[in-house]
Design a protein around this motif. Structure first.
Motif, PDB file in Angstrom:
ATOM      1  N   LEU A  18       0.865  -1.238  -0.023  1.00 19.86           N
ATOM      2  CA  LEU A  18       0.084  -0.065  -0.012  1.00 19.86           C
ATOM      3  C   LEU A  18       0.817   1.402   0.103  1.00 19.86           C
ATOM      4  N   ALA A  19       1.985   1.080   0.805  1.00 13.27           N
ATOM      5  CA  ALA A  19       2.927   2.284   0.724  1.00 13.27           C
ATOM      6  C   ALA A  19       3.426   2.609  -0.639  1.00 13.27           C
ATOM      7  N   TRP A  20       3.753   1.583  -1.516  1.00 16.53           N
ATOM      8  CA  TRP A  20       4.170   1.651  -2.741  1.00 16.53           C
ATOM      9  C   TRP A  20       3.295   2.213  -3.587  1.00 16.53           C
ATOM     10  N   LEU A  21       1.947   1.437  -3.657  1.00 16.87           N
ATOM     11  CA  LEU A  21       0.983   2.159  -4.244  1.00 16.87           C
ATOM     12  C   LEU A  21       0.568   3.671  -4.127  1.00 16.87           C
ATOM     13  N   ALA A  22       0.628   4.116  -2.887  1.00 15.74           N
ATOM     14  CA  ALA A  22       0.414   5.579  -2.572  1.00 15.74           C
ATOM     15  C   ALA A  22       1.253   6.455  -3.201  1.00 15.74           C
ATOM     16  N   ARG A  23       2.170   5.955  -3.665  1.00 15.03           N
ATOM     17  CA  ARG A  23       3.321   6.855  -4.237  1.00 15.03           C
ATOM     18  C   ARG A  23       2.961   7.260  -5.882  1.00 15.03           C
ATOM     19  N   ARG A  24       1.888   6.735  -6.199  1.00 16.48           N
ATOM     20  CA  ARG A  24       1.243   7.183  -7.660  1.00 16.48           C
ATOM     21  C   ARG A  24      -0.259   8.061  -7.234  1.00 16.48           C
ATOM     22  N   LYS A  25      -0.173   9.236  -7.717  1.00 11.01           N
ATOM     23  CA  LYS A  25      -1.283  10.122  -7.415  1.00 11.01           C
ATOM     24  C   LYS A  25      -1.960  10.577  -9.032  1.00 11.01           C
ATOM     25  N   GLU A  26      -2.813  10.319  -9.089  1.00 12.07           N
ATOM     26  CA  GLU A  26      -3.385  10.800 -10.316  1.00 12.07           C
ATOM     27  C   GLU A  26      -4.952  11.731 -10.019  1.00 12.07           C
ATOM     28  N   GLU A  27      -5.128  12.465 -10.921  1.00 12.05           N
ATOM     29  CA  GLU A  27      -6.524  13.157 -10.695  1.00 12.05           C
ATOM     30  C   GLU A  27      -7.130  12.088 -11.321  1.00 12.05           C
TER      31      GLU A  27
END
Length: 346
Positions: A18-27
């Protein structure tokens, strides 16, 4: 503790970081577009919990998810029932989760508005009392079954010791007839190598809605690791045969499982929706071309696919790769087909 088959299934998928996934932010793309997620799971396995709270974090993360359908995942089986009735425990449990959601206390998303359970097809017509128990346990939410039929001879592809060629066995044929008689749908997760059997089931049961899971199971691991183009050609050919059956519909998703061989989880950064589109668009284009939007529905397959991408990024990708379709066609792809197939009320 989970039984051996559950342990094998857990080992078959990358664990979500989850920490790795949270590094990608998209509108969020088109945040108002209504979505029915017709394929997700809820479970509580050692070290891996995905129940209502965890699921809602995804369903309410920006996209307009109005309802969902739970697919069986060997969760919450009865401990002290005859073997064939143990899966009814999952339906009981999920119906309780659905009742929680229906209270409105957890937000507007109708979580588990539809429930798809499982039965052992090798029971033959003795499956009918089990179906009756599922219907009683699921109330007006129980919509269909997904039996275990996925199989491959390579342990690199499928580590579980599943029974080969289940759909071709006389007992299974009788069980499928019973499923059709009860007015239920039949979800089938099969690899592309099994699509001939899936097509035969569709032909033999024209009044049964058969839901092909995970884009028909193209493979990119084990003996197929270096044969992506060959697999694509063979997958398309077999899927075209299935698509000729008007009672067959298909779910567009599942390509973030390890079986596809895309290995996004091995990247230094989580994949963007553009990267998913780049890798997946041709598969989904084929599905929509063959089946038409009225027989296609996008699925998340969460939390399994969470091992490679986030919920936000996944649905952004689905929206981006369908921009060429009309508003009516996209309504089918994102909610309409799912509502019709699983008979979900507005």
């Amino acid at each position: 503790m989970p039984d051996e088959s559950i342990q094998a299934a857990l080992k078959a998928h990358p664990v979500a970081d989850l920490a790795w996934l949270a590094r990608r932010k998209e509108e969020i793309v088109e945040p108002a577009l209504p979505i029915i997620d017709p394929h997700h799971h809820l479970w509580d396995h050692p070290g891996d919990r995905y129940l209502l709270d965890e699921a809602l974090q995804d369903f309410t993360s920006g996209h307009n998810v109005v309802a969902t359908v739970h697919l069986q995942c060997r969760s919450m089986y009865r401990a002290s029932s005859p073997e064939e009735f143990k899966p009814v425990g999952e339906t009981e449990f999920i119906n309780g989760i659905a009742a929680q959601s229906a209270s409105g206390l957890y937000g507007p998303t109708k979580v588990c508005a539809g429930i798809v359970g499982t039965v052992d097809l090798l029971l033959g017509n003795r499956v009918e009392p089990v179906l009756e128990s599922h219907l009683a346990a699921g109330g007006d939410r129980f919509r269909g079954v997904r039996p275990t039929i996925v199989w491959h001879e390579s342990k690199e592809v499928l580590p579980a010791d599943n029974v080969p060629n289940v759909l071709s066995r006389p007992e299974a044929m009788a069980a499928v007839k019973s499923i059709s008689k009860f007015g239920l749908s039949l979800d089938l997760w099969a690899f592309f190598t099994q699509l001939d059997e899936v097509a035969q089931v569709c032909r033999d049961n024209p009044d049964l809605t058969v839901v092909v899971n995970h884009a028909g199971g193209p493979l990119g691991i084990g003996p197929y690791a270096d044969r992506r183009e060959d697999v694509f050609v063979e997958w398309r050919k077999k899927l075209e045969i299935v698509s000729r059956c008007e009672n067959a519909v298909i779910k567009l998703g599942g390509l973030a499982m390890r079986y596809g061989g895309f290995a996004f989880n091995e990247l230094p950064e989580p994949p963007s929706s553009d990267l998913l589109v780049e890798n997946w668009k041709r598969y989904f284009d084929v599905c929509i071309e063959l089946f038409g939007p009225q027989r296609c529905m996008f699925e998340s397959n969460f939390p399994v696919d969470r091992g490679m991408c986030s919920y936000q990024v996944l649905w952004n990708a689905f929206k981006k790769l369908t921009r060429q379709f009309s508003e009516t066609e996209r309504q089918c792809l994102f909610s309409g087909t799912a509502a019709r197939v699983y008979r979900l009320a507005d």
